[in-house]
Scaffold this motif. Structure first.
Motif, PDB file in Angstrom:
ATOM      1  N   HIS A 153     -41.932  84.829   2.591  1.00  0.00           N
ATOM      2  CA  HIS A 153     -40.362  84.889   2.115  1.00  0.00           C
ATOM      3  C   HIS A 153     -39.431  85.201   3.100  1.00  0.00           C
ATOM      4  O   HIS A 153     -38.457  84.434   3.091  1.00  0.00           O
ATOM      5  CB  HIS A 153     -40.294  86.057   1.073  1.00  0.00           C
ATOM      6  CG  HIS A 153     -39.015  85.992   0.446  1.00  0.00           C
ATOM      7  ND1 HIS A 153     -38.343  84.783  -0.537  1.00  0.00           N
ATOM      8  CD2 HIS A 153     -38.018  86.833   0.548  1.00  0.00           C
ATOM      9  CE1 HIS A 153     -37.222  85.469  -0.815  1.00  0.00           C
ATOM     10  NE2 HIS A 153     -36.814  86.307  -0.162  1.00  0.00           N
ATOM     11  N   ALA A 154     -39.675  86.166   3.987  1.00  0.00           N
ATOM     12  CA  ALA A 154     -38.713  86.382   5.224  1.00  0.00           C
ATOM     13  C   ALA A 154     -38.574  85.411   6.063  1.00  0.00           C
ATOM     14  O   ALA A 154     -37.301  85.030   6.585  1.00  0.00           O
ATOM     15  CB  ALA A 154     -39.114  87.677   5.662  1.00  0.00           C
ATOM     16  N   GLN A 155     -39.464  85.040   6.330  1.00  0.00           N
ATOM     17  CA  GLN A 155     -39.557  83.532   7.382  1.00  0.00           C
ATOM     18  C   GLN A 155     -38.650  82.545   6.813  1.00  0.00           C
ATOM     19  O   GLN A 155     -37.964  81.671   7.431  1.00  0.00           O
ATOM     20  CB  GLN A 155     -40.998  83.404   8.124  1.00  0.00           C
ATOM     21  CG  GLN A 155     -40.859  82.568   8.989  1.00  0.00           C
ATOM     22  CD  GLN A 155     -42.378  82.135   9.547  1.00  0.00           C
ATOM     23  OE1 GLN A 155     -43.247  82.834   9.120  1.00  0.00           O
ATOM     24  NE2 GLN A 155     -42.478  81.262  10.504  1.00  0.00           N
ATOM     25  N   THR A 156     -39.154  82.215   5.589  1.00  0.00           N
ATOM     26  CA  THR A 156     -38.494  81.103   4.870  1.00  0.00           C
ATOM     27  C   THR A 156     -36.922  81.457   4.485  1.00  0.00           C
ATOM     28  O   THR A 156     -36.135  80.459   5.010  1.00  0.00           O
ATOM     29  CB  THR A 156     -39.259  80.902   3.413  1.00  0.00           C
ATOM     30  OG1 THR A 156     -40.276  80.888   3.439  1.00  0.00           O
ATOM     31  CG2 THR A 156     -38.669  79.769   2.441  1.00  0.00           C
ATOM     32  N   GLN A 157     -36.467  82.633   4.353  1.00  0.00           N
ATOM     33  CA  GLN A 157     -35.113  82.644   4.265  1.00  0.00           C
ATOM     34  C   GLN A 157     -34.261  82.632   5.491  1.00  0.00           C
ATOM     35  O   GLN A 157     -33.329  82.043   5.749  1.00  0.00           O
ATOM     36  CB  GLN A 157     -34.901  84.328   3.646  1.00  0.00           C
ATOM     37  CG  GLN A 157     -35.325  84.406   2.530  1.00  0.00           C
ATOM     38  CD  GLN A 157     -34.326  83.698   1.304  1.00  0.00           C
ATOM     39  OE1 GLN A 157     -33.557  83.124   1.716  1.00  0.00           O
ATOM     40  NE2 GLN A 157     -34.690  84.040   0.239  1.00  0.00           N
ATOM     41  N   GLN A 158     -35.248  83.205   6.632  1.00  0.00           N
ATOM     42  CA  GLN A 158     -34.534  83.034   7.928  1.00  0.00           C
ATOM     43  C   GLN A 158     -34.561  81.797   8.522  1.00  0.00           C
ATOM     44  O   GLN A 158     -33.259  81.362   9.284  1.00  0.00           O
ATOM     45  CB  GLN A 158     -35.653  84.056   8.974  1.00  0.00           C
ATOM     46  CG  GLN A 158     -35.056  84.002  10.435  1.00  0.00           C
ATOM     47  CD  GLN A 158     -36.049  84.773  11.302  1.00  0.00           C
ATOM     48  OE1 GLN A 158     -37.182  84.730  10.916  1.00  0.00           O
ATOM     49  NE2 GLN A 158     -35.355  85.364  12.202  1.00  0.00           N
ATOM     50  N   THR A 159     -35.234  80.790   8.151  1.00  0.00           N
ATOM     51  CA  THR A 159     -35.295  79.277   8.663  1.00  0.00           C
ATOM     52  C   THR A 159     -34.284  78.647   7.612  1.00  0.00           C
ATOM     53  O   THR A 159     -34.063  77.391   8.007  1.00  0.00           O
ATOM     54  CB  THR A 159     -36.465  78.744   8.911  1.00  0.00           C
ATOM     55  OG1 THR A 159     -37.482  78.904   7.532  1.00  0.00           O
ATOM     56  CG2 THR A 159     -37.233  79.569   9.816  1.00  0.00           C
ATOM     57  N   GLY A 160     -34.084  79.112   6.223  1.00  0.00           N
ATOM     58  CA  GLY A 160     -33.456  78.030   5.672  1.00  0.00           C
ATOM     59  C   GLY A 160     -34.269  77.017   4.798  1.00  0.00           C
ATOM     60  O   GLY A 160     -33.982  76.205   4.312  1.00  0.00           O
ATOM     61  N   ALA A 161     -35.757  77.309   4.887  1.00  0.00           N
ATOM     62  CA  ALA A 161     -36.716  76.340   4.440  1.00  0.00           C
ATOM     63  C   ALA A 161     -36.774  76.448   2.968  1.00  0.00           C
ATOM     64  O   ALA A 161     -36.579  77.099   2.337  1.00  0.00           O
ATOM     65  CB  ALA A 161     -37.933  76.729   5.234  1.00  0.00           C
ATOM     66  N   ALA A 162     -37.242  75.256   2.449  1.00  0.00           N
ATOM     67  CA  ALA A 162     -37.470  74.911   0.785  1.00  0.00           C
ATOM     68  C   ALA A 162     -38.830  74.624   0.785  1.00  0.00           C
ATOM     69  O   ALA A 162     -39.307  73.768   1.403  1.00  0.00           O
ATOM     70  CB  ALA A 162     -36.673  73.859   0.313  1.00  0.00           C
ATOM     71  N   ILE A 163     -39.745  75.651   0.064  1.00  0.00           N
ATOM     72  CA  ILE A 163     -41.183  75.316  -0.191  1.00  0.00           C
ATOM     73  C   ILE A 163     -41.211  75.151  -1.522  1.00  0.00           C
ATOM     74  O   ILE A 163     -40.607  75.642  -2.578  1.00  0.00           O
ATOM     75  CB  ILE A 163     -41.920  76.387   0.139  1.00  0.00           C
ATOM     76  CG1 ILE A 163     -41.768  76.870   1.686  1.00  0.00           C
ATOM     77  CG2 ILE A 163     -43.209  76.409   0.008  1.00  0.00           C
ATOM     78  CD1 ILE A 163     -42.156  78.378   2.068  1.00  0.00           C
ATOM     79  N   SER A 164     -41.851  73.882  -1.929  1.00  0.00           N
ATOM     80  CA  SER A 164     -42.283  73.686  -3.062  1.00  0.00           C
ATOM     81  C   SER A 164     -43.671  73.419  -3.437  1.00  0.00           C
ATOM     82  O   SER A 164     -44.488  72.924  -2.542  1.00  0.00           O
ATOM     83  CB  SER A 164     -41.526  72.249  -3.913  1.00  0.00           C
ATOM     84  OG  SER A 164     -41.766  71.110  -2.932  1.00  0.00           O
ATOM     85  N   VAL A 165     -44.277  73.915  -4.682  1.00  0.00           N
ATOM     86  CA  VAL A 165     -45.391  73.885  -4.905  1.00  0.00           C
ATOM     87  C   VAL A 165     -45.870  73.023  -6.184  1.00  0.00           C
ATOM     88  O   VAL A 165     -45.570  73.491  -7.084  1.00  0.00           O
ATOM     89  CB  VAL A 165     -46.256  75.067  -4.697  1.00  0.00           C
ATOM     90  CG1 VAL A 165     -47.899  75.180  -5.099  1.00  0.00           C
ATOM     91  CG2 VAL A 165     -46.087  75.762  -3.635  1.00  0.00           C
ATOM     92  N   GLY A 166     -46.446  72.137  -5.907  1.00  0.00           N
ATOM     93  CA  GLY A 166     -47.091  71.160  -7.278  1.00  0.00           C
ATOM     94  C   GLY A 166     -48.083  72.284  -8.359  1.00  0.00           C
ATOM     95  O   GLY A 166     -48.488  73.227  -7.827  1.00  0.00           O
ATOM     96  N   GLY A 167     -48.321  71.741  -9.421  1.00  0.00           N
ATOM     97  CA  GLY A 167     -49.342  72.362 -10.010  1.00  0.00           C
ATOM     98  C   GLY A 167     -50.826  72.254  -9.417  1.00  0.00           C
ATOM     99  O   GLY A 167     -51.222  71.100  -9.055  1.00  0.00           O
ATOM    100  N   LEU A 168     -51.411  73.477  -9.466  1.00  0.00           N
ATOM    101  CA  LEU A 168     -52.848  73.355  -8.439  1.00  0.00           C
ATOM    102  C   LEU A 168     -53.743  73.926  -9.299  1.00  0.00           C
ATOM    103  O   LEU A 168     -53.699  74.712 -10.378  1.00  0.00           O
ATOM    104  CB  LEU A 168     -52.482  74.423  -7.279  1.00  0.00           C
ATOM    105  CG  LEU A 168     -51.466  73.970  -6.293  1.00  0.00           C
ATOM    106  CD1 LEU A 168     -51.265  75.136  -5.085  1.00  0.00           C
ATOM    107  CD2 LEU A 168     -51.332  72.876  -5.736  1.00  0.00           C
ATOM    108  N   PRO A 169     -54.978  73.537  -9.131  1.00  0.00           N
ATOM    109  CA  PRO A 169     -56.253  73.873  -9.778  1.00  0.00           C
ATOM    110  C   PRO A 169     -56.835  75.028  -9.622  1.00  0.00           C
ATOM    111  O   PRO A 169     -56.532  75.584  -8.510  1.00  0.00           O
ATOM    112  CB  PRO A 169     -57.195  72.422  -9.516  1.00  0.00           C
ATOM    113  CG  PRO A 169     -56.870  72.177  -8.050  1.00  0.00           C
ATOM    114  CD  PRO A 169     -55.449  72.397  -7.863  1.00  0.00           C
ATOM    115  N   ARG A 170     -57.933  75.421 -10.211  1.00  0.00           N
ATOM    116  CA  ARG A 170     -59.058  76.228  -9.607  1.00  0.00           C
ATOM    117  C   ARG A 170     -59.847  75.700  -8.858  1.00  0.00           C
ATOM    118  O   ARG A 170     -60.157  74.498  -9.339  1.00  0.00           O
ATOM    119  CB  ARG A 170     -59.523  76.882 -10.863  1.00  0.00           C
ATOM    120  CG  ARG A 170     -58.717  77.824 -11.827  1.00  0.00           C
ATOM    121  CD  ARG A 170     -59.436  78.480 -12.943  1.00  0.00           C
ATOM    122  NE  ARG A 170     -58.557  79.294 -13.840  1.00  0.00           N
ATOM    123  CZ  ARG A 170     -58.281  80.516 -13.431  1.00  0.00           C
ATOM    124  NH1 ARG A 170     -59.342  81.400 -12.503  1.00  0.00           N
ATOM    125  NH2 ARG A 170     -57.701  81.324 -14.213  1.00  0.00           N
TER     126      ARG A 170
END
Length: 174
Positions: free
Chosen positions: A35-52
């Protein structure tokens, strides 16, 4: 470097049992960890529906932390980073992709980036010891899978993992 070598050795010596793992939970933890690194860089992370999948949750977390962490590190400073994690069924396996729009990698270096302590950039340019992708490959192999790369210099990379194993019947993929 000694700590890195120990981490590399622990992939097999300190490995946990392979059990059913909810990858949505694993990725939520990874996104929180970064989270901190994402905020610092302004990145957008998206995650699709993932399985078990069948695996070692701690090691799978490390795989995705390495791949997403590298996407955050090797970003193009001229544009916001976009990182997308997805999964598709591939026979009895699940194929995961971690796509980014970072700096990319020249094809002649594809094999080198998975070799322990091999770096493409100097430490003054990017921090690290060049072990993360080696660990990622070793973990994927322990799970009966592979890690490989599709990349375009200046346009980003897609790292794919293929952990083999039983996928739960209630797995929903987007």
């Amino acid at each position: 470097m000694l700590q890195d070598l120990l981490a590399f050795a622990r992939v097999t010596s300190g490995a946990g049992a392979l059990v059913a793992v909810d990858m949505n939970t694993v990725l939520a933890q990874v996104v929180q960890d970064l989270h901190a690194q994402t905020q610092q860089t302004g990145a957008a992370i998206s995650v699709g529906g993932l399985p078990r999948v069948r695996g070692d949750a701690s090691q799978l977390r490390q795989v995705f932390q390495n791949l997403i962490g590298n996407a955050l590190k090797f970003r193009d400073p001229q544009r916001p980073s976009i990182i997308r994690v997805e999964a598709v069924l591939d026979g009895a396996n699940v194929r995961f992709s971690v796509r980014n729009n970072g700096i990319g990698i020249e094809p002649e270096f594809f094999g080198r980036i998975f070799t322990i302590f091999q770096r493409l950039h100097g430490r003054e340019e990017y921090e690290g010891n060049g072990i993360g992708l080696s660990i990622t490959r070793k973990i994927a192999g322990r799970h009966g899978g592979e890690v490989w790369l599709d990349s375009t210099p200046g346009a980003g990379s897609t790292f794919l993992t293929l952990p083999a194993g039983e996928v739960s019947a209630d797995s929903a993929l987007v």
